[in-house]
Motif scaffolding. Structure first.
Motif, PDB file in Angstrom:
ATOM      1  N   GLN A 154     -48.010  27.564 -15.684  1.00 25.96           N
ATOM      2  CA  GLN A 154     -48.312  26.540 -14.267  1.00 25.96           C
ATOM      3  C   GLN A 154     -48.404  25.105 -14.674  1.00 25.96           C
ATOM      4  N   ASP A 157     -44.837  24.066 -14.676  1.00 26.96           N
ATOM      5  CA  ASP A 157     -44.361  24.026 -13.387  1.00 26.96           C
ATOM      6  C   ASP A 157     -44.866  22.510 -12.813  1.00 26.96           C
ATOM      7  N   GLU A 158     -45.883  22.093 -13.056  1.00 25.94           N
ATOM      8  CA  GLU A 158     -46.654  20.569 -12.485  1.00 25.94           C
ATOM      9  C   GLU A 158     -45.724  19.513 -13.365  1.00 25.94           C
ATOM     10  N   MET A 162     -43.518  16.961 -11.387  1.00 31.95           N
ATOM     11  CA  MET A 162     -43.985  15.529 -11.760  1.00 31.95           C
ATOM     12  C   MET A 162     -42.659  14.746 -12.312  1.00 31.95           C
ATOM     13  N   PHE A 237     -50.392  21.502  -0.545  1.00 35.39           N
ATOM     14  CA  PHE A 237     -49.492  20.574  -1.268  1.00 35.39           C
ATOM     15  C   PHE A 237     -48.675  19.805  -0.361  1.00 35.39           C
ATOM     16  N   ALA A 265     -50.296  15.687  -9.900  1.00 32.16           N
ATOM     17  CA  ALA A 265     -49.782  16.666 -10.754  1.00 32.16           C
ATOM     18  C   ALA A 265     -50.068  16.673 -12.130  1.00 32.16           C
ATOM     19  N   SER A 268     -53.332  18.389 -12.667  1.00 31.76           N
ATOM     20  CA  SER A 268     -53.205  20.053 -12.623  1.00 31.76           C
ATOM     21  C   SER A 268     -52.651  20.285 -14.045  1.00 31.76           C
ATOM     22  N   CYS A 269     -51.496  19.630 -14.686  1.00 32.11           N
ATOM     23  CA  CYS A 269     -50.985  19.912 -15.721  1.00 32.11           C
ATOM     24  C   CYS A 269     -52.086  19.910 -16.916  1.00 32.11           C
ATOM     25  N   GLY A 322     -56.331  17.149  -8.370  1.00 31.79           N
ATOM     26  CA  GLY A 322     -55.290  17.882  -9.043  1.00 31.79           C
ATOM     27  C   GLY A 322     -55.548  19.111  -9.968  1.00 31.79           C
ATOM     28  N   THR A 325     -56.030  22.621  -8.972  1.00 30.39           N
ATOM     29  CA  THR A 325     -54.813  23.318  -8.635  1.00 30.39           C
ATOM     30  C   THR A 325     -54.608  24.226  -9.343  1.00 30.39           C
ATOM     31  N   ALA A 326     -54.315  24.056 -11.077  1.00 24.19           N
ATOM     32  CA  ALA A 326     -53.916  24.777 -11.880  1.00 24.19           C
ATOM     33  C   ALA A 326     -54.711  26.180 -12.067  1.00 24.19           C
TER      34      ALA A 326
END
Length: 428
Positions: A154, A157-158, A162, A237, A265, A268-269, A322, A325-326
């Motif tokens: 995940q 992905d972020e 980004m 999103f 992002a 979330s990362c 954010g 989100t993860a």
């Protein structure tokens, strides 16, 4: 301090311990970066050549719709015949579609050729799903390692979504309009070839017979309800992205819109990496509603910041929002893996991504309409509203079937026991 660093890195050291894990991850990240590049590069390339953002948006929307249709079928072939055997030719077709789009734009081909060329890129395999399938194969039975793997994926992905738009915009503006699409195509093909070359970590192919015996993931009521959560989450999103662009443009700071979205992002990362260093949830189906509730609550912050009229305040609010989100996505993907037969794992995860993409498209449309017909600040009510919808669906799924329905299921399947709830009911 050193002990804290070791506590954080220990799960990841354990995750990458198997031989070949670092190699396939490097190839997968290289192939995944273009996923955040292609749409932005196509819009800049087409709008710059044809002078129409409407045409550029329609072409990219067509590609998204084609991906939603073709993606699950590609994933099913990957499950049946193996990652290397299917992913390489599927990627080659997608790369040819990108190159055809580039040539059509470059040499002034009719508009319909742009739609046809971009639709051909729908064969791009779900690189994130294939990577998660490899982790599930390498660490099968190890819940802690799989939790770390899902968290890492995940975060990856972020990071890709980004950096991808930033890289694409820079290449298209600093070099030439087609540079973003061309670079993305080269990175995608190179990354997939490197990924597919790591045969030692590839999960075994299920074969046609085993794949046919396993129940299609889409026919699982529990997974269907979970896909509805992904759909609503995607709307969060998509609406956030469009509304933020509109808000920055309305305030005269359009150039800063990308950086503001990148902060979301980034939040979330970081949350994904931190989550991966912790232990897995004992009951992910109970954690999912809590994660979605946190996301819905934190999305109130951008609404308040936008009403205050401060772009820096909005950037900080999106960074905090954010962070939820993860955990939501990691928990959701964990449940997808639990509900999907092992012989159709790529298909199940691709369906989740497809639902997410459909939600992003719907959310973008709703956010754009709200920003145009009300005000960009007021349009920030769309993301928390979408998150609230996801919360209601998640709570309904976590409650499970009624007592009488459970009794009938267990009577019909006495050897299944409690797992019958997941297999035959709405509960996940």
């Amino acid at each position: 301090m050193r002990e804290r660093v070791q506590d954080f890195t220990a799960p990841y050291a354990r995750l990458f311990a198997p031989p070949g894990a670092r190699a396939f991850t490097a190839g997968n990240l290289l192939a995944r970066l273009p996923m955040g590049m292609f749409s932005v590069a196509a819009v800049i390339m087409i709008a710059g050549s044809r002078g129409s953002y409407a045409l550029a948006g329609a072409v990219t929307a067509t590609g998204l719709a084609a991906t939603a249709l073709v993606g699950p079928w590609t994933a099913r072939l990957v499950d049946r015949y193996g990652q290397a055997r299917v992913a390489v030719p599927a990627t080659a077709i997608a790369v040819l579609g990108s190159l055809a789009l580039l040539l059509c734009v470059r040499y002034g081909a009719p508009d319909w050729t742009l739609f046809a060329a971009y639709a051909a890129t729908a064969t791009t395999p779900n690189t994130g799903g294939m990577s998660r399938a490899r982790w599930a194969h390498l660490h099968r039975g190890d819940a802690a390692a799989l939790h770390t793997a899902n968290s890492f994926e995940q975060a990856a992905d972020e990071l890709c979504f980004m950096l991808g738009p930033v890289v694409a915009a820079f290449l298209c503006t600093a070099l030439f309009p087609e540079a973003g699409t061309l670079t993305g195509a080269v990175l995608l093909l190179t990354g997939i070839l490197l990924f597919a070359a790591q045969r030692a970590t590839e999960p075994p192919a299920a074969g046609r017979a085993a794949g046919a015996r396993a129940r299609a993931p889409l026919y699982s009521p529990a997974l269907a309800a979970l896909l509805a959560v992904f759909l609503a989450t995607g709307a969060v999103f998509g609406s956030t992205e469009v509304v933020t662009l509109a808000y920055a443009d309305d305030r005269g700071h359009q150039a800063w819109a990308g950086a503001v979205l990148a902060l979301q992002a980034a939040g979330s990362c970081v949350a994904g990496l931190l989550l991966g260093s912790l232990g897995p949830a004992r009951h992910p189906r109970a954690r999912l509603p809590r994660c979605v509730a946190a996301m819905a609550a934190l999305l109130i912050l951008p609404l308040l910041a936008a009403r205050a009229g401060s772009l820096p305040l909005l950037a900080g609010a999106l960074l905090l929002a954010g962070a939820a989100t993860a955990p939501t996505m990691v928990t959701g993907m964990t449940l997808v893996q639990r509900l999907t037969p092992g012989t159709r794992l790529n298909e199940g995860m691709t369906l989740a991504v497809t639902a997410l993409l459909a939600g992003i498209a719907a959310g973008a449309a709703m956010g754009g309409w709200a920003a145009e017909h009300t005000t960009p600040a007021l349009a920030y009510v769309i993301p928390p509203a979408a998150a609230l919808s996801a919360l209601l669906i998640a709570c309904a799924g976590a409650r499970g079937p009624r007592r009488e329905r459970v009794r009938r299921i267990r009577k019909r399947h006495p050897r299944v026991g409690g797992a019958a709830d997941d297999k035959h009911g709405w509960r996940w």
